[in-house]
Design an enzyme around this catalytic site. Structure first.
Site, PDB file in Angstrom:
ATOM      1  N   ARG A 124      -8.388   0.102   4.306  1.00  0.00           N
ATOM      2  CA  ARG A 124      -8.547   1.532   3.971  1.00  0.00           C
ATOM      3  C   ARG A 124      -8.356   1.697   2.474  1.00  0.00           C
ATOM      4  O   ARG A 124      -7.309   1.359   1.934  1.00  0.00           O
ATOM      5  CB  ARG A 124      -7.548   2.403   4.728  1.00  0.00           C
ATOM      6  CG  ARG A 124      -8.004   3.876   4.807  1.00  0.00           C
ATOM      7  CD  ARG A 124      -6.933   4.778   5.392  1.00  0.00           C
ATOM      8  NE  ARG A 124      -5.815   4.829   4.490  1.00  0.00           N
ATOM      9  CZ  ARG A 124      -4.527   4.815   4.861  1.00  0.00           C
ATOM     10  NH1 ARG A 124      -4.199   4.771   6.127  1.00  0.00           N
ATOM     11  NH2 ARG A 124      -3.580   4.859   3.961  1.00  0.00           N
ATOM     12  N   GLU A 147      -5.025   3.360  -3.954  1.00  0.00           N
ATOM     13  CA  GLU A 147      -4.687   1.974  -3.600  1.00  0.00           C
ATOM     14  C   GLU A 147      -5.673   1.475  -2.562  1.00  0.00           C
ATOM     15  O   GLU A 147      -6.402   2.254  -1.949  1.00  0.00           O
ATOM     16  CB  GLU A 147      -3.258   1.875  -3.042  1.00  0.00           C
ATOM     17  CG  GLU A 147      -3.072   2.696  -1.777  1.00  0.00           C
ATOM     18  CD  GLU A 147      -1.932   2.217  -0.892  1.00  0.00           C
ATOM     19  OE1 GLU A 147      -1.423   1.113  -1.085  1.00  0.00           O
ATOM     20  OE2 GLU A 147      -1.579   2.959   0.038  1.00  0.00           O
ATOM     21  N   ASN A 198      -5.608  -0.766   0.913  1.00  0.00           N
ATOM     22  CA  ASN A 198      -4.697  -1.309   1.931  1.00  0.00           C
ATOM     23  C   ASN A 198      -5.374  -2.388   2.751  1.00  0.00           C
ATOM     24  O   ASN A 198      -6.502  -2.198   3.223  1.00  0.00           O
ATOM     25  CB  ASN A 198      -4.241  -0.186   2.863  1.00  0.00           C
ATOM     26  CG  ASN A 198      -3.367   0.830   2.152  1.00  0.00           C
ATOM     27  OD1 ASN A 198      -2.237   0.531   1.779  1.00  0.00           O
ATOM     28  ND2 ASN A 198      -3.888   2.020   1.929  1.00  0.00           N
ATOM     29  N   SER A 244      -3.271   2.611   9.050  1.00  0.00           N
ATOM     30  CA  SER A 244      -3.102   3.474  10.213  1.00  0.00           C
ATOM     31  C   SER A 244      -4.003   4.694  10.133  1.00  0.00           C
ATOM     32  O   SER A 244      -4.702   4.912   9.145  1.00  0.00           O
ATOM     33  CB  SER A 244      -1.638   3.876  10.369  1.00  0.00           C
ATOM     34  OG  SER A 244      -1.150   4.329   9.154  1.00  0.00           O
ATOM     35  N   LYS A 256      -0.311  -4.390  -5.081  1.00  0.00           N
ATOM     36  CA  LYS A 256      -0.664  -3.453  -6.157  1.00  0.00           C
ATOM     37  C   LYS A 256      -0.857  -4.192  -7.478  1.00  0.00           C
ATOM     38  O   LYS A 256      -1.584  -3.731  -8.354  1.00  0.00           O
ATOM     39  CB  LYS A 256       0.377  -2.351  -6.229  1.00  0.00           C
ATOM     40  CG  LYS A 256       0.345  -1.560  -4.922  1.00  0.00           C
ATOM     41  CD  LYS A 256       1.117  -0.315  -4.878  1.00  0.00           C
ATOM     42  CE  LYS A 256       0.757   0.500  -3.649  1.00  0.00           C
ATOM     43  NZ  LYS A 256       1.300   0.009  -2.372  1.00  0.00           N
ATOM     44  N   LYS A 273       4.761   1.492  -9.723  1.00  0.00           N
ATOM     45  CA  LYS A 273       4.724   1.035  -8.327  1.00  0.00           C
ATOM     46  C   LYS A 273       5.178  -0.422  -8.210  1.00  0.00           C
ATOM     47  O   LYS A 273       4.717  -1.270  -8.968  1.00  0.00           O
ATOM     48  CB  LYS A 273       3.296   1.110  -7.772  1.00  0.00           C
ATOM     49  CG  LYS A 273       2.672   2.469  -7.814  1.00  0.00           C
ATOM     50  CD  LYS A 273       1.332   2.453  -7.075  1.00  0.00           C
ATOM     51  CE  LYS A 273       0.601   3.758  -7.258  1.00  0.00           C
ATOM     52  NZ  LYS A 273      -0.628   3.797  -6.450  1.00  0.00           N
ATOM     53  N   GLU A 321       4.540  -1.245   0.619  1.00  0.00           N
ATOM     54  CA  GLU A 321       3.672  -0.336   1.352  1.00  0.00           C
ATOM     55  C   GLU A 321       4.530   0.683   2.090  1.00  0.00           C
ATOM     56  O   GLU A 321       5.727   0.484   2.259  1.00  0.00           O
ATOM     57  CB  GLU A 321       2.841  -1.117   2.388  1.00  0.00           C
ATOM     58  CG  GLU A 321       1.935  -2.166   1.799  1.00  0.00           C
ATOM     59  CD  GLU A 321       0.872  -1.574   0.905  1.00  0.00           C
ATOM     60  OE1 GLU A 321       0.453  -0.422   1.142  1.00  0.00           O
ATOM     61  OE2 GLU A 321       0.485  -2.247  -0.062  1.00  0.00           O
ATOM     62  N   GLY A 322       3.872   1.756   2.522  1.00  0.00           N
ATOM     63  CA  GLY A 322       4.547   2.686   3.430  1.00  0.00           C
ATOM     64  C   GLY A 322       5.178   3.879   2.750  1.00  0.00           C
ATOM     65  O   GLY A 322       5.963   4.601   3.368  1.00  0.00           O
ATOM     66  N   ARG A 376      -5.544  12.896   4.411  1.00  0.00           N
ATOM     67  CA  ARG A 376      -4.143  13.315   4.545  1.00  0.00           C
ATOM     68  C   ARG A 376      -3.866  14.340   3.457  1.00  0.00           C
ATOM     69  O   ARG A 376      -4.295  14.152   2.311  1.00  0.00           O
ATOM     70  CB  ARG A 376      -3.205  12.127   4.364  1.00  0.00           C
ATOM     71  CG  ARG A 376      -3.185  11.177   5.546  1.00  0.00           C
ATOM     72  CD  ARG A 376      -2.475   9.897   5.194  1.00  0.00           C
ATOM     73  NE  ARG A 376      -3.126   9.246   4.072  1.00  0.00           N
ATOM     74  CZ  ARG A 376      -2.596   8.244   3.387  1.00  0.00           C
ATOM     75  NH1 ARG A 376      -1.418   7.770   3.696  1.00  0.00           N
ATOM     76  NH2 ARG A 376      -3.259   7.709   2.377  1.00  0.00           N
TER      77      ARG A 376
HETATM   78  P1  ADP Z   1       1.860   3.137  -0.486  1.00  0.00           P
HETATM   79  O1  ADP Z   1       1.259   1.788  -0.321  1.00  0.00           O
HETATM   80  O2  ADP Z   1       3.329   3.125  -0.355  1.00  0.00           O
HETATM   81  O3  ADP Z   1       1.173   4.173   0.351  1.00  0.00           O
HETATM   82  P2  ADP Z   1       0.543   4.441  -2.742  1.00  0.00           P
HETATM   83  O4  ADP Z   1       0.021   3.713  -3.923  1.00  0.00           O
HETATM   84  O5  ADP Z   1      -0.471   4.957  -1.789  1.00  0.00           O
HETATM   85  O6  ADP Z   1       1.621   3.519  -2.017  1.00  0.00           O
HETATM   86  O7  ADP Z   1       1.418   5.650  -3.264  1.00  0.00           O
HETATM   87  C1  ADP Z   1       1.984   6.594  -2.364  1.00  0.00           C
HETATM   88  C2  ADP Z   1       1.525   8.008  -2.709  1.00  0.00           C
HETATM   89  O8  ADP Z   1       1.834   8.304  -4.077  1.00  0.00           O
HETATM   90  C3  ADP Z   1       0.034   8.266  -2.600  1.00  0.00           C
HETATM   91  O9  ADP Z   1      -0.337   8.598  -1.266  1.00  0.00           O
HETATM   92  C4  ADP Z   1      -0.179   9.424  -3.562  1.00  0.00           C
HETATM   93  O10 ADP Z   1       0.162  10.657  -2.943  1.00  0.00           O
HETATM   94  C5  ADP Z   1       0.837   9.120  -4.645  1.00  0.00           C
HETATM   95  N1  ADP Z   1       0.191   8.374  -5.742  1.00  0.00           N
HETATM   96  C6  ADP Z   1       0.105   7.035  -5.877  1.00  0.00           C
HETATM   97  N2  ADP Z   1      -0.562   6.690  -6.992  1.00  0.00           N
HETATM   98  C7  ADP Z   1      -0.922   7.847  -7.596  1.00  0.00           C
HETATM   99  C8  ADP Z   1      -1.633   8.168  -8.813  1.00  0.00           C
HETATM  100  N3  ADP Z   1      -2.095   7.230  -9.614  1.00  0.00           N
HETATM  101  N4  ADP Z   1      -1.792   9.478  -9.099  1.00  0.00           N
HETATM  102  C9  ADP Z   1      -1.316  10.447  -8.295  1.00  0.00           C
HETATM  103  N5  ADP Z   1      -0.637  10.207  -7.152  1.00  0.00           N
HETATM  104  C10 ADP Z   1      -0.440   8.928  -6.796  1.00  0.00           C
HETATM  105 MG    MG Z   2      -0.430   1.215   0.901  1.00  0.00          MG
HETATM  106 MG    MG Z   3      -0.789   4.789   0.226  1.00  0.00          MG
END
Ligand code: ADP
Ligand code: MG
Ligand code: MG
Length: 531
Positions: free
Chosen positions: A134, A153, A155, A160, A333, A414, A418-419, A507
């Site tokens: 995803r 990101e 995945n 899910s 990441k 970051k 994950e999660g 979401r």
């Molecule tokens: P995870 O693998 O834990 O889901 P993410 O990279 O998706 O990690 O980060 C979690 C959340 O943080 C994302 O769903 C988003 O809402 C926010 N986020 C992550 N990166 C960015 C970004 N570059 N700009 C704005 N929001 C972000």
């Molecule tokens: Mg993720």
């Molecule tokens: Mg995410």
């Protein structure tokens, strides 16, 4: 043509009675069609007897049609890209390995990498990998620039909401189609053409079924490796039922702890067998064709060394893994950041010597690159892209850290997790950097914040939030994240990659929340209204 949609006009206004009625339609639909969660309970009952509706938005979220189509289009290239990364052992060792990569400083990544290294040195029993992917995006709307999509990101493990997202898109369409509501003709955008179809359940199940078919042993089953206490079980069950009904494939669900007792791998054939599952004959055991991980993506899933041993036991078998450890590491990441460096996309997508005719066009590569935000590793010592900045920032600190300090307000940091709930945002960054040990820097990336339109709103409906005196949900300013699902089956001797783009997810979270997980309670499930 770029969309000129005015996000501030969303959602349309309705009377209190209309809102209450819509909420009733939406929650009834969710409860009737399996858009469900298990209620919080510690521990979860072995045989649950109640469920609550998944958190949902009342309206679908406006999204420019051409950007939605672009996301679907580039998914095909992303499927190929991550498949090739997973097969490039040398690259993964360098970036994620425990000798020179992130695994050196991140214990979790290091453990996984070391387990994989040992197994591959001994010879892997199954060359095929299955990925259910995803790719997540936010709309990027900087002032004076046209709207675009930017990747949050990619995945590669335990993605899910393939089940519940389809249910939520059907929910919004049904609420529209129900003659009694029609969303009360509240917006001219609410019409059937603007509700794109979403077959993510059939699409993801097809990926699993293709792996099962490639394994090709009569009577074998797919193993779902799940977390104990999981509340998002219905999302997984929807895939299970699809596999049974459309593909006549049966599955077994087990946790790592259960597998420690039930799983065995025949030393000569490498066949993975599961014994002692309640749904097997007392003395029987069953061969596993495909291992589908809905667990194993975070350290918490491995409370003891025995849990890692179980993961490696599964990995050593000739069952097809979704994902392999290699593919899980490819989803790091750090890899996402490295892909923004010069020549990296070309390495995986346009190396004709290595990949023959199966290379991407310059246009495909450019379109994919256009979905990236700026990223860099905290451990970089010089700026590879803008050397000027390096000269200005020359000081005692490493360049990556210094730049993150200076630009903190527009950044997220970051780690390799994950999660949700692991990131560090904006004003928290300088203090965090002060406390971060220098050797830990390699495990973190800095990423520019995506500038999502913040003036859109929606009504967020969570179970339990509507049983008080007031039955109407409250309007909230929101940010919506689009996920595009894909799968890829690859690694065979002919080097071909069988892959598809198979649906989407939205979401939506309140705009003041940084993180975005539905499971963590920040977000609700939503769907698309193309504008
Ligand atoms: P995870 O693998 O834990 O889901 P993410 O990279 O998706 O990690 O980060 C979690 C959340 O943080 C994302 O769903 C988003 O809402 C926010 N986020 C992550 N990166 C960015 C970004 N570059 N700009 C704005 N929001 C972000
Ligand atoms: Mg993720
Ligand atoms: Mg995410």
């Amino acid at each position: 043509m770029a969309s000129t949609f005015d996000f501030a006009s969303w959602p349309p206004s309705l009377t209190v009675d209309q809102l209450e009625n819509l909420t009733l339609y939406a929650t009834s639909y969710a409860l009737s069609h399996g858009a469900l969660y298990l209620p919080p309970a510690e521990p979860q009952p072995t045989v649950p007897s109640a469920a609550i509706h998944a958190p949902i938005s009342l309206f679908p979220s406006p999204f420019p049609r051409q950007l939605y189509e672009q996301g679907r289009r580039i998914q095909r290239t992303y499927n190929v890209l991550y498949s090739r990364i997973a097969m490039d052992t040398e690259f993964l060792d360098k970036i994620m390995g425990a000798e020179e990569g992130v695994g050196k400083v991140d214990d979790f990544i290091g453990q996984l990498w070391r387990g994989w290294k040992k197994l591959r040195d001994a010879g892997l029993a199954q060359p095929l990998h299955l990925g259910l992917f995803r790719s997540d995006y936010l709309l990027h709307a900087p002032r004076n620039e046209p709207l675009s999509i930017k990747q949050v990101e990619f995945n590669t493990i335990s993605v899910s909401f393939g089940g519940l997202s389809q249910k939520t898109s059907e929910l919004h369409r049904q609420v529209y189609l129900l003659a009694a509501t029609d969303y009360y003709n509240s917006s001219s955008y609410l019409k059937p053409d603007n509700f794109p179809s979403n077959d993510s359940i059939a699409g993801l199940a097809q990926g699993l079924a293709e792996a099962h078919k490639a394994y090709d042993v009569e009577g074998s089953r797919i193993l779902f490796v799940v977390q104990s206490g999981e509340r998002n079980v219905f999302d997984q069950r929807l895939l299970e039922y699809e596999l049974l009904e459309k593909h006549s494939i049966r599955i077994i669900r087990q946790t790592f702890s259960e597998l420690a007792l039930s799983a065995s791998v025949d030393p000569s054939t490498c066949v993975l067998r599961i014994a002692r599952s309640p749904d097997l004959q007392p003395s029987g055991s069953i061969e596993i064709s495909t291992v589908y991980f809905r667990a194993g993506y975070m350290p918490h899933d491995y409370p003891t060394p025995a849990h890692y041993d179980t993961r490696f036991l599964l990995e050593s078998s000739k069952a097809i893994k979704c994902p392999t450890i290699a593919l899980q590491l490819a989803g790091g990441k750090k890899v996402q950041e490295v892909l923004t460096q010069a020549g990296m996309l070309e390495r995986f997508l346009s190396d004709e010597k290595k990949y023959g005719k199966n290379i991407a066009s310059m246009q495909d590569i450019d379109e994919l690159r256009a979905s990236f935000m700026g990223m860099w590793g905290l451990d970089v010592s010089e700026d590879l892209l803008t050397p000027d900045y390096a000269a200005q920032a020359a000081g005692s600190e490493e360049f990556g850290v210094r730049k993150a300090r200076d630009l903190a307000q527009s950044l997220v940091l970051k780690p390799q997790r994950e999660g949700g709930v692991n990131n560090v945002y904006k004003e928290s960054i300088p203090g965090f950097l002060d406390a971060l040990a220098p050797q830990e820097r390699q495990a973190w990336i800095a990423m520019e914040l995506i500038d999502a339109p913040e003036n859109a709103g929606n009504y967020l409906v969570r179970a339990g939030s509507t049983d008080s005196q007031s039955q109407t949900p409250v309007k909230t300013d929101v940010v919506s994240e689009l996920g595009i699902f894909g799968w890829a089956l690859f690694g065979g001797p002919d080097k071909s990659i069988d892959e598809r783009e198979v649906g989407w997810l939205v979401r939506t979270k309140g705009k003041d929340s940084n993180e975005g997980g539905v499971a963590t309670g920040f977000s609700v499930l939503d769907s698309l209204l193309l504008v």
